[in-house]
Design a protein around this motif. Structure first.
Motif, PDB file in Angstrom:
ATOM      1  N   ARG A 142       5.336  14.085  -7.696  1.00 26.65           N
ATOM      2  CA  ARG A 142       6.679  13.885  -7.612  1.00 26.65           C
ATOM      3  C   ARG A 142       6.648  13.740  -5.766  1.00 26.65           C
ATOM      4  O   ARG A 142       7.939  13.522  -5.684  1.00 26.65           O
ATOM      5  N   ALA A 143       5.854  14.083  -5.215  1.00 23.88           N
ATOM      6  CA  ALA A 143       5.950  14.342  -3.671  1.00 23.88           C
ATOM      7  C   ALA A 143       6.609  12.934  -3.165  1.00 23.88           C
ATOM      8  O   ALA A 143       5.965  12.017  -3.279  1.00 23.88           O
ATOM      9  N   THR A 144       7.390  12.920  -2.353  1.00 24.30           N
ATOM     10  CA  THR A 144       7.991  11.634  -1.595  1.00 24.30           C
ATOM     11  C   THR A 144       7.234  11.626  -0.277  1.00 24.30           C
ATOM     12  O   THR A 144       7.063  10.574   0.309  1.00 24.30           O
ATOM     13  N   ASP A 145       6.871  12.656   0.286  1.00 22.14           N
ATOM     14  CA  ASP A 145       6.446  12.895   1.707  1.00 22.14           C
ATOM     15  C   ASP A 145       5.085  13.454   1.512  1.00 22.14           C
ATOM     16  O   ASP A 145       4.782  14.584   1.319  1.00 22.14           O
ATOM     17  N   LEU A 146       4.032  12.309   1.927  1.00 19.28           N
ATOM     18  CA  LEU A 146       2.470  12.609   1.831  1.00 19.28           C
ATOM     19  C   LEU A 146       2.051  12.844   3.330  1.00 19.28           C
ATOM     20  O   LEU A 146       0.734  12.789   3.223  1.00 19.28           O
ATOM     21  N   THR A 147       2.510  12.597   4.423  1.00 18.92           N
ATOM     22  CA  THR A 147       2.395  12.308   5.562  1.00 18.92           C
ATOM     23  C   THR A 147       1.513  13.731   5.927  1.00 18.92           C
ATOM     24  O   THR A 147       1.871  14.977   5.472  1.00 18.92           O
ATOM     25  N   ASP A 148       0.753  13.706   6.871  1.00 22.32           N
ATOM     26  CA  ASP A 148      -0.107  14.758   7.470  1.00 22.32           C
ATOM     27  C   ASP A 148      -0.752  15.754   6.713  1.00 22.32           C
ATOM     28  O   ASP A 148      -1.315  16.858   6.808  1.00 22.32           O
ATOM     29  N   ALA A 207     -11.465   8.173 -13.643  1.00 23.33           N
ATOM     30  CA  ALA A 207     -12.411   7.423 -14.782  1.00 23.33           C
ATOM     31  C   ALA A 207     -11.631   6.217 -15.361  1.00 23.33           C
ATOM     32  O   ALA A 207     -10.406   6.343 -15.533  1.00 23.33           O
ATOM     33  N   GLN A 208     -12.177   5.289 -15.806  1.00 20.58           N
ATOM     34  CA  GLN A 208     -11.508   3.967 -16.509  1.00 20.58           C
ATOM     35  C   GLN A 208     -10.713   4.594 -17.664  1.00 20.58           C
ATOM     36  O   GLN A 208      -9.635   4.136 -17.822  1.00 20.58           O
ATOM     37  N   PHE A 209     -11.585   5.220 -18.542  1.00 21.76           N
ATOM     38  CA  PHE A 209     -11.057   5.810 -20.041  1.00 21.76           C
ATOM     39  C   PHE A 209     -10.424   7.293 -19.673  1.00 21.76           C
ATOM     40  O   PHE A 209     -11.057   8.067 -20.312  1.00 21.76           O
ATOM     41  N   ASP A 210      -9.376   7.340 -19.068  1.00 26.77           N
ATOM     42  CA  ASP A 210      -8.658   8.518 -18.977  1.00 26.77           C
ATOM     43  C   ASP A 210      -7.314   8.303 -18.690  1.00 26.77           C
ATOM     44  O   ASP A 210      -6.610   7.601 -17.880  1.00 26.77           O
ATOM     45  N   LEU A 211      -6.306   9.179 -19.373  1.00 28.89           N
ATOM     46  CA  LEU A 211      -5.081   8.997 -19.576  1.00 28.89           C
ATOM     47  C   LEU A 211      -4.315   9.414 -18.183  1.00 28.89           C
ATOM     48  O   LEU A 211      -3.251   8.851 -17.798  1.00 28.89           O
ATOM     49  N   LEU A 212      -5.117  10.064 -17.328  1.00 20.82           N
ATOM     50  CA  LEU A 212      -4.586  10.462 -16.001  1.00 20.82           C
ATOM     51  C   LEU A 212      -4.983   9.333 -14.916  1.00 20.82           C
ATOM     52  O   LEU A 212      -4.703   9.637 -13.847  1.00 20.82           O
ATOM     53  N   ARG A 213      -5.826   8.435 -15.382  1.00 25.55           N
ATOM     54  CA  ARG A 213      -6.447   7.457 -14.174  1.00 25.55           C
ATOM     55  C   ARG A 213      -5.347   6.938 -13.275  1.00 25.55           C
ATOM     56  O   ARG A 213      -5.474   7.270 -12.214  1.00 25.55           O
ATOM     57  N   ASP A 214      -4.171   6.523 -13.796  1.00 20.60           N
ATOM     58  CA  ASP A 214      -3.216   5.581 -12.945  1.00 20.60           C
ATOM     59  C   ASP A 214      -2.404   6.554 -12.050  1.00 20.60           C
ATOM     60  O   ASP A 214      -2.030   6.187 -11.117  1.00 20.60           O
ATOM     61  N   GLU A 215      -2.148   7.939 -12.528  1.00 21.31           N
ATOM     62  CA  GLU A 215      -1.497   8.838 -11.504  1.00 21.31           C
ATOM     63  C   GLU A 215      -2.315   9.328 -10.293  1.00 21.31           C
ATOM     64  O   GLU A 215      -1.840   9.483  -9.268  1.00 21.31           O
ATOM     65  N   GLY A 216      -3.897   9.168 -10.663  1.00 23.25           N
ATOM     66  CA  GLY A 216      -4.662   9.466  -9.465  1.00 23.25           C
ATOM     67  C   GLY A 216      -4.607   8.597  -8.586  1.00 23.25           C
ATOM     68  O   GLY A 216      -4.685   8.493  -7.200  1.00 23.25           O
ATOM     69  N   ILE A 217      -4.906   7.082  -9.043  1.00 26.47           N
ATOM     70  CA  ILE A 217      -4.762   6.094  -8.219  1.00 26.47           C
ATOM     71  C   ILE A 217      -3.394   5.714  -7.592  1.00 26.47           C
ATOM     72  O   ILE A 217      -3.297   5.546  -6.188  1.00 26.47           O
ATOM     73  N   GLY A 218      -2.392   6.012  -8.157  1.00 25.14           N
ATOM     74  CA  GLY A 218      -0.975   5.842  -7.543  1.00 25.14           C
ATOM     75  C   GLY A 218      -1.048   6.965  -6.459  1.00 25.14           C
ATOM     76  O   GLY A 218      -0.383   6.710  -5.377  1.00 25.14           O
ATOM     77  N   PHE A 219      -1.472   8.111  -6.581  1.00 29.85           N
ATOM     78  CA  PHE A 219      -1.340   9.046  -5.492  1.00 29.85           C
ATOM     79  C   PHE A 219      -1.962   8.671  -4.483  1.00 29.85           C
ATOM     80  O   PHE A 219      -1.606   8.951  -3.027  1.00 29.85           O
ATOM     81  N   ALA A 220      -3.416   8.235  -4.606  1.00 32.37           N
ATOM     82  CA  ALA A 220      -4.065   7.671  -3.497  1.00 32.37           C
ATOM     83  C   ALA A 220      -3.447   6.778  -2.929  1.00 32.37           C
ATOM     84  O   ALA A 220      -3.616   6.764  -1.530  1.00 32.37           O
ATOM     85  N   ARG A 221      -2.983   5.932  -3.437  1.00 28.10           N
ATOM     86  CA  ARG A 221      -2.139   4.593  -2.888  1.00 28.10           C
ATOM     87  C   ARG A 221      -1.185   5.071  -1.915  1.00 28.10           C
ATOM     88  O   ARG A 221      -0.758   4.687  -0.788  1.00 28.10           O
ATOM     89  N   ARG A 222      -0.323   6.165  -2.356  1.00 25.94           N
ATOM     90  CA  ARG A 222       0.837   6.569  -1.682  1.00 25.94           C
ATOM     91  C   ARG A 222       0.123   7.671  -0.339  1.00 25.94           C
ATOM     92  O   ARG A 222       0.934   7.544   0.503  1.00 25.94           O
ATOM     93  N   LEU A 223      -0.764   8.203  -0.548  1.00 22.61           N
ATOM     94  CA  LEU A 223      -1.329   8.786   0.572  1.00 22.61           C
ATOM     95  C   LEU A 223      -1.974   7.670   1.586  1.00 22.61           C
ATOM     96  O   LEU A 223      -1.494   8.053   2.768  1.00 22.61           O
ATOM     97  N   ILE A 224      -2.512   6.640   1.190  1.00 26.99           N
ATOM     98  CA  ILE A 224      -2.797   5.604   2.166  1.00 26.99           C
ATOM     99  C   ILE A 224      -1.527   5.033   2.912  1.00 26.99           C
ATOM    100  O   ILE A 224      -1.808   4.958   4.060  1.00 26.99           O
ATOM    101  N   ALA A 225      -0.505   5.084   1.912  1.00 22.26           N
ATOM    102  CA  ALA A 225       0.542   4.503   2.758  1.00 22.26           C
ATOM    103  C   ALA A 225       1.236   5.171   3.700  1.00 22.26           C
ATOM    104  O   ALA A 225       1.726   4.774   4.802  1.00 22.26           O
ATOM    105  N   ALA A 226       0.718   6.517   3.450  1.00 26.38           N
ATOM    106  CA  ALA A 226       1.405   7.626   4.604  1.00 26.38           C
ATOM    107  C   ALA A 226       0.427   7.775   5.770  1.00 26.38           C
ATOM    108  O   ALA A 226       0.808   8.629   6.581  1.00 26.38           O
ATOM    109  N   GLY A 227      -0.654   7.061   5.921  1.00 31.52           N
ATOM    110  CA  GLY A 227      -1.517   7.241   6.979  1.00 31.52           C
ATOM    111  C   GLY A 227      -2.305   8.028   6.738  1.00 31.52           C
ATOM    112  O   GLY A 227      -3.246   8.423   7.491  1.00 31.52           O
TER     113      GLY A 227
END
Length: 323
Positions: free
Chosen positions: A246-252, A261-281
């Protein structure tokens, strides 16, 4: 989970086929958390005692909390290392409701300490529902800051302490990183999130994929989050320290490794968190393992896919722990 076995990596499918299943066909069912804990304790009691590994020394720290209870942190240190070492603060898996004895996983902790040439600090964080979030994350922050402040005593390099968590342990690991940043404690050298449990909103596409119900089913992840958050589950009253997704500020935040893993209910939240980290630099190493299921490296430890993952993750850790 129709067709899952056919889609899995053959070695992982073979390992899954040999493992005992819950009534719903998965490996883990959370409708009776106290009963499951008792079942695990009984199973461990019947295992033969494992002789201590002379290659490591094991020390248990008991760090006082403000409420006069104590946090247990178990340190695994290569026995022949007389010099200062980096440290990895480790948050175990277990959906934030299972896992109350770090010594049950001595072999895994020992292997990490030896392979990485570091002190592995296993945090015995408080579990839900007895301790709701952010209790586990506060334990992580206490463990991390204690090691940083007492680094000389433990022969640890205070500038080379990383955070890492798997599955349910991903939540307190990520939340600890947020707390360290917000409270201006010394910066960790890295953050590792392995197939992490991060977001109680359960809104991603993968969370509803029946084919991904291998280790646990959709109702079980809901039960886990309900235990962690109580009446706050799914409401707007959830702080990122309790559900880091739920964090909106992932800077620093520190350089981060994310494996899913491909077959994991948690797959997309991990990918989404990584993408937001990348967007935060934030520099991020993101890895999606095809034909794998949740925590495949623990359930199929000898598989080729696990060896590939471990080589990649350990290379990341060595680079950041040793500089």
């Amino acid at each position: 989970m129709p067709g899952t076995n056919d889609a899995l990596d053959p070695e992982l499918a073979a390992a899954f086929a040999e493992m005992p299943k819950a009534a719903n066909g998965t490996l883990l069912e959370l409708s009776d958390i106290p009963g499951l804990r008792a079942q695990y304790r009984a199973a461990r009691a019947h295992l033969p005692a494992t002789p201590p590994d002379p290659r490591v020394t094991i020390e248990t720290l008991r760090i006082p909390r403000d409420d006069r209870t104590e946090l247990e942190v178990v340190l695994y240190r290569p026995a022949d290392a007389e010099h200062t070492l980096p440290a990895l603060v480790w948050f175990h898996a277990g959906a934030q409701v299972l896992g109350d004895d770090a010594r049950d996983d001595d072999a895994y902790h020992t292997a990490l300490a030896l392979d990485l040439d570091c002190v592995l600090a296993a945090v015995v964080y408080r579990l839900a529902p007895e301790t709701p979030a952010p209790g586990a994350a506060e334990d992580g922050y206490l463990a991390y800051t204690h090691l940083a402040e007492h680094a000389a005593e433990h022969r640890i390099d205070p500038h080379r302490i990383g955070l890492a968590g798997a599955s349910g342990g991903g939540a307190p690991a990520a939340a600890t990183a947020l707390m360290v940043r917000d409270r201006q404690a010394p910066r960790p050298c890295s953050l590792s999130l392995l197939y992490p449990m991060l977001d109680d909103r359960l809104e991603t596409p993968s969370i509803s994929e029946t084919i991904s119900e291998v280790v646990f089913a959709h109702p079980d992840i809901r039960l886990a989050w309900a235990a962690v958050l109580g009446d706050r589950f799914g409401t707007d009253d959830v702080h990122p320290y309790s559900a880091p997704g739920r964090a909106t500020d992932l800077t620093d935040l520190p350089d981060t490794f994310v494996a899913v893993a491909q077959f994991d209910l948690l797959r997309d939240e991990g990918i989404g968190f990584a993408r937001r980290l990348i967007a935060a630099g934030v520099p991020v190493d993101l890895h999606l393992y095809a034909r794998a299921f949740h925590a495949w490296d623990r359930f199929a430890a000898a598989s080729t896919l696990t060896r590939s993952f471990e080589q990649t993750w350990h290379t990341f850790l060595r680079r950041h722990l040793h500089g």
